[in-house]
Design a protein around this motif. Sequence first.
Motif, PDB file in Angstrom:
ATOM      1  N   LEU A  28      38.385  23.279  64.758  1.00 21.16           N
ATOM      2  CA  LEU A  28      37.970  21.873  64.698  1.00 21.16           C
ATOM      3  C   LEU A  28      38.563  21.054  65.835  1.00 21.16           C
ATOM      4  O   LEU A  28      39.782  21.029  66.032  1.00 21.16           O
ATOM      5  N   ASP A  29      37.681  20.349  66.580  1.00 17.92           N
ATOM      6  CA  ASP A  29      38.129  19.368  67.562  1.00 17.92           C
ATOM      7  C   ASP A  29      38.322  18.030  66.853  1.00 17.92           C
ATOM      8  O   ASP A  29      37.490  17.642  66.026  1.00 17.92           O
ATOM      9  N   LEU A  30      39.406  17.332  67.161  1.00 15.42           N
ATOM     10  CA  LEU A  30      39.671  16.054  66.489  1.00 15.42           C
ATOM     11  C   LEU A  30      38.780  14.922  66.996  1.00 15.42           C
ATOM     12  O   LEU A  30      38.487  13.981  66.271  1.00 15.42           O
ATOM     13  N   GLY A  31      38.340  15.013  68.262  1.00 16.82           N
ATOM     14  CA  GLY A  31      37.565  13.913  68.852  1.00 16.82           C
ATOM     15  C   GLY A  31      36.079  14.090  68.657  1.00 16.82           C
ATOM     16  O   GLY A  31      35.371  14.547  69.553  1.00 16.82           O
ATOM     17  N   LEU A  32      35.574  13.749  67.491  1.00 15.95           N
ATOM     18  CA  LEU A  32      34.154  13.898  67.182  1.00 15.95           C
ATOM     19  C   LEU A  32      33.430  12.554  67.300  1.00 15.95           C
ATOM     20  O   LEU A  32      34.052  11.502  67.159  1.00 15.95           O
ATOM     21  N   PRO A  33      32.100  12.572  67.533  1.00 19.52           N
ATOM     22  CA  PRO A  33      31.397  11.308  67.777  1.00 19.52           C
ATOM     23  C   PRO A  33      31.239  10.414  66.547  1.00 19.52           C
ATOM     24  O   PRO A  33      31.152   9.193  66.681  1.00 19.52           O
ATOM     25  N   ASP A  34      31.189  11.001  65.351  1.00 22.15           N
ATOM     26  CA  ASP A  34      30.877  10.188  64.169  1.00 22.15           C
ATOM     27  C   ASP A  34      32.074   9.904  63.274  1.00 22.15           C
ATOM     28  O   ASP A  34      32.048   8.961  62.480  1.00 22.15           O
ATOM     29  N   MET A  35      33.120  10.707  63.350  1.00 16.11           N
ATOM     30  CA  MET A  35      34.311  10.473  62.526  1.00 16.11           C
ATOM     31  C   MET A  35      35.493  11.185  63.150  1.00 16.11           C
ATOM     32  O   MET A  35      35.312  12.104  63.964  1.00 16.11           O
ATOM     33  N   ASP A  36      36.690  10.757  62.792  1.00 18.80           N
ATOM     34  CA  ASP A  36      37.884  11.425  63.310  1.00 18.80           C
ATOM     35  C   ASP A  36      37.996  12.804  62.669  1.00 18.80           C
ATOM     36  O   ASP A  36      37.669  12.977  61.489  1.00 18.80           O
ATOM     37  N   GLY A  37      38.459  13.781  63.463  1.00 16.99           N
ATOM     38  CA  GLY A  37      38.614  15.129  62.932  1.00 16.99           C
ATOM     39  C   GLY A  37      39.526  15.201  61.722  1.00 16.99           C
ATOM     40  O   GLY A  37      39.341  16.064  60.854  1.00 16.99           O
ATOM     41  N   VAL A  38      40.503  14.296  61.636  1.00 15.46           N
ATOM     42  CA  VAL A  38      41.399  14.278  60.474  1.00 15.46           C
ATOM     43  C   VAL A  38      40.607  13.999  59.193  1.00 15.46           C
ATOM     44  O   VAL A  38      40.919  14.537  58.130  1.00 15.46           O
ATOM     45  N   GLU A  39      39.561  13.165  59.305  1.00 23.60           N
ATOM     46  CA  GLU A  39      38.707  12.912  58.132  1.00 23.60           C
ATOM     47  C   GLU A  39      37.980  14.188  57.706  1.00 23.60           C
ATOM     48  O   GLU A  39      37.771  14.425  56.513  1.00 23.60           O
ATOM     49  N   VAL A  40      37.584  14.988  58.686  1.00 21.96           N
ATOM     50  CA  VAL A  40      36.927  16.266  58.367  1.00 21.96           C
ATOM     51  C   VAL A  40      37.907  17.187  57.632  1.00 21.96           C
ATOM     52  O   VAL A  40      37.549  17.830  56.637  1.00 21.96           O
ATOM     53  N   ILE A  41      39.159  17.234  58.121  1.00 16.04           N
ATOM     54  CA  ILE A  41      40.179  18.051  57.455  1.00 16.04           C
ATOM     55  C   ILE A  41      40.321  17.616  55.999  1.00 16.04           C
ATOM     56  O   ILE A  41      40.309  18.446  55.079  1.00 16.04           O
ATOM     57  N   ARG A  42      40.440  16.313  55.792  1.00 11.57           N
ATOM     58  CA  ARG A  42      40.606  15.801  54.411  1.00 11.57           C
ATOM     59  C   ARG A  42      39.380  16.112  53.564  1.00 11.57           C
ATOM     60  O   ARG A  42      39.501  16.446  52.379  1.00 11.57           O
ATOM     61  N   GLY A  43      38.192  16.009  54.175  1.00  8.09           N
ATOM     62  CA  GLY A  43      36.968  16.334  53.440  1.00  8.09           C
ATOM     63  C   GLY A  43      36.940  17.788  53.007  1.00  8.09           C
ATOM     64  O   GLY A  43      36.587  18.101  51.864  1.00  8.09           O
ATOM     65  N   LEU A  44      37.331  18.678  53.914  1.00 12.07           N
ATOM     66  CA  LEU A  44      37.376  20.106  53.573  1.00 12.07           C
ATOM     67  C   LEU A  44      38.435  20.396  52.520  1.00 12.07           C
ATOM     68  O   LEU A  44      38.216  21.155  51.579  1.00 12.07           O
ATOM     69  N   ARG A  45      39.602  19.788  52.681  1.00 15.22           N
ATOM     70  CA  ARG A  45      40.705  20.054  51.756  1.00 15.22           C
ATOM     71  C   ARG A  45      40.435  19.537  50.347  1.00 15.22           C
ATOM     72  O   ARG A  45      41.123  19.904  49.401  1.00 15.22           O
ATOM     73  N   GLY A  46      39.398  18.699  50.199  1.00 13.10           N
ATOM     74  CA  GLY A  46      39.030  18.249  48.858  1.00 13.10           C
ATOM     75  C   GLY A  46      38.512  19.378  47.987  1.00 13.10           C
ATOM     76  O   GLY A  46      38.545  19.276  46.763  1.00 13.10           O
ATOM     77  N   TRP A  47      38.051  20.481  48.621  1.00 10.08           N
ATOM     78  CA  TRP A  47      37.457  21.556  47.809  1.00 10.08           C
ATOM     79  C   TRP A  47      37.764  22.959  48.292  1.00 10.08           C
ATOM     80  O   TRP A  47      37.459  23.934  47.591  1.00 10.08           O
ATOM     81  N   THR A  48      38.346  23.122  49.487  1.00  7.19           N
ATOM     82  CA  THR A  48      38.560  24.485  49.986  1.00  7.19           C
ATOM     83  C   THR A  48      39.923  24.641  50.649  1.00  7.19           C
ATOM     84  O   THR A  48      40.464  23.687  51.214  1.00  7.19           O
ATOM     85  N   ARG A  49      40.448  25.872  50.603  1.00  8.53           N
ATOM     86  CA  ARG A  49      41.716  26.202  51.258  1.00  8.53           C
ATOM     87  C   ARG A  49      41.486  26.952  52.569  1.00  8.53           C
ATOM     88  O   ARG A  49      42.405  27.528  53.134  1.00  8.53           O
ATOM     89  N   VAL A  50      40.260  26.953  53.071  1.00  6.38           N
ATOM     90  CA  VAL A  50      39.938  27.683  54.301  1.00  6.38           C
ATOM     91  C   VAL A  50      40.919  27.304  55.419  1.00  6.38           C
ATOM     92  O   VAL A  50      41.257  26.138  55.591  1.00  6.38           O
ATOM     93  N   PRO A  51      41.423  28.291  56.189  1.00  7.16           N
ATOM     94  CA  PRO A  51      42.323  27.960  57.301  1.00  7.16           C
ATOM     95  C   PRO A  51      41.615  27.076  58.337  1.00  7.16           C
ATOM     96  O   PRO A  51      40.453  27.330  58.676  1.00  7.16           O
TER      97      PRO A  51
END
Length: 238
Positions: free
Chosen positions: A62-85
């Motif tokens: 995952l790159d943190l600098g995405l056009p629509d949201m910060d990559g940290v938000e993506v991490i939090r979104g994933l961590r809501g349901w998965t433990r994927v590395p």
Amino acid sequence: MVSPAGGTPQTVTRVLVIDDEPQIVRALVINLRARKYEVDAAHDGATALRLAAARHPDVVVLDLGLPDMDGVEVIRGLRGWTRVPILVLSARHSSDEKVEALDAGADDYVTKPFGMDELLARLRAAVRRAEPAGGDEDDVLVETDGFTVDLAAKKVQRAGKDVRLTPTEWHLLEVLVRNTGRLVSQKQLLQEVWGPSYGTETNYLRVYMAQLRRKLEADPSHPKHFVTEPGMGYRFER
């Protein structure tokens, strides 16, 4: 992931690459597919979250600098349901930004520009940490007055409820629990959990120890089980 190599069928690891720079995505896709990984790619956070839910990757780059949201938000979104590395790839160099990504649930951090060999080694290590270990030695149940660690099932329970840990949090806990009562040096922890090329990234340990304490200690600010030996390392006490 398909059953481990050596059995049938052969292992196939699915990677989700999330980056808005086409040349980086192309380089990663070519290199990963050449090494028999299955690869999905997303150029923004919303697409990435949809793809992750649909395809269930074994590891995320995952790159943190995405056009629509910060990559940290993506991490939090994933961590809501998965433990994927989650392996973060970013041009951001400050330690605060690295800590923010790790604190959100990322497992490792590679700064751009990066060497492909280093990135692939980090990716392999992240996948390895997430895989269940086999063998009788894992058949160990460790109980404290506040929580129970089942090393065989890779589960932690607190007050009768499962505690969700990321693969890296679990691996750190596992190393400490297997060395109950013994000081484990910072360097040993870094190398066992993150890999042999690590040894000085003590900020990683601070972030993850804080997360373990927050999830498992009755009073995280006065830890009873995850004890710091200043300048030396950490110790697990029942």
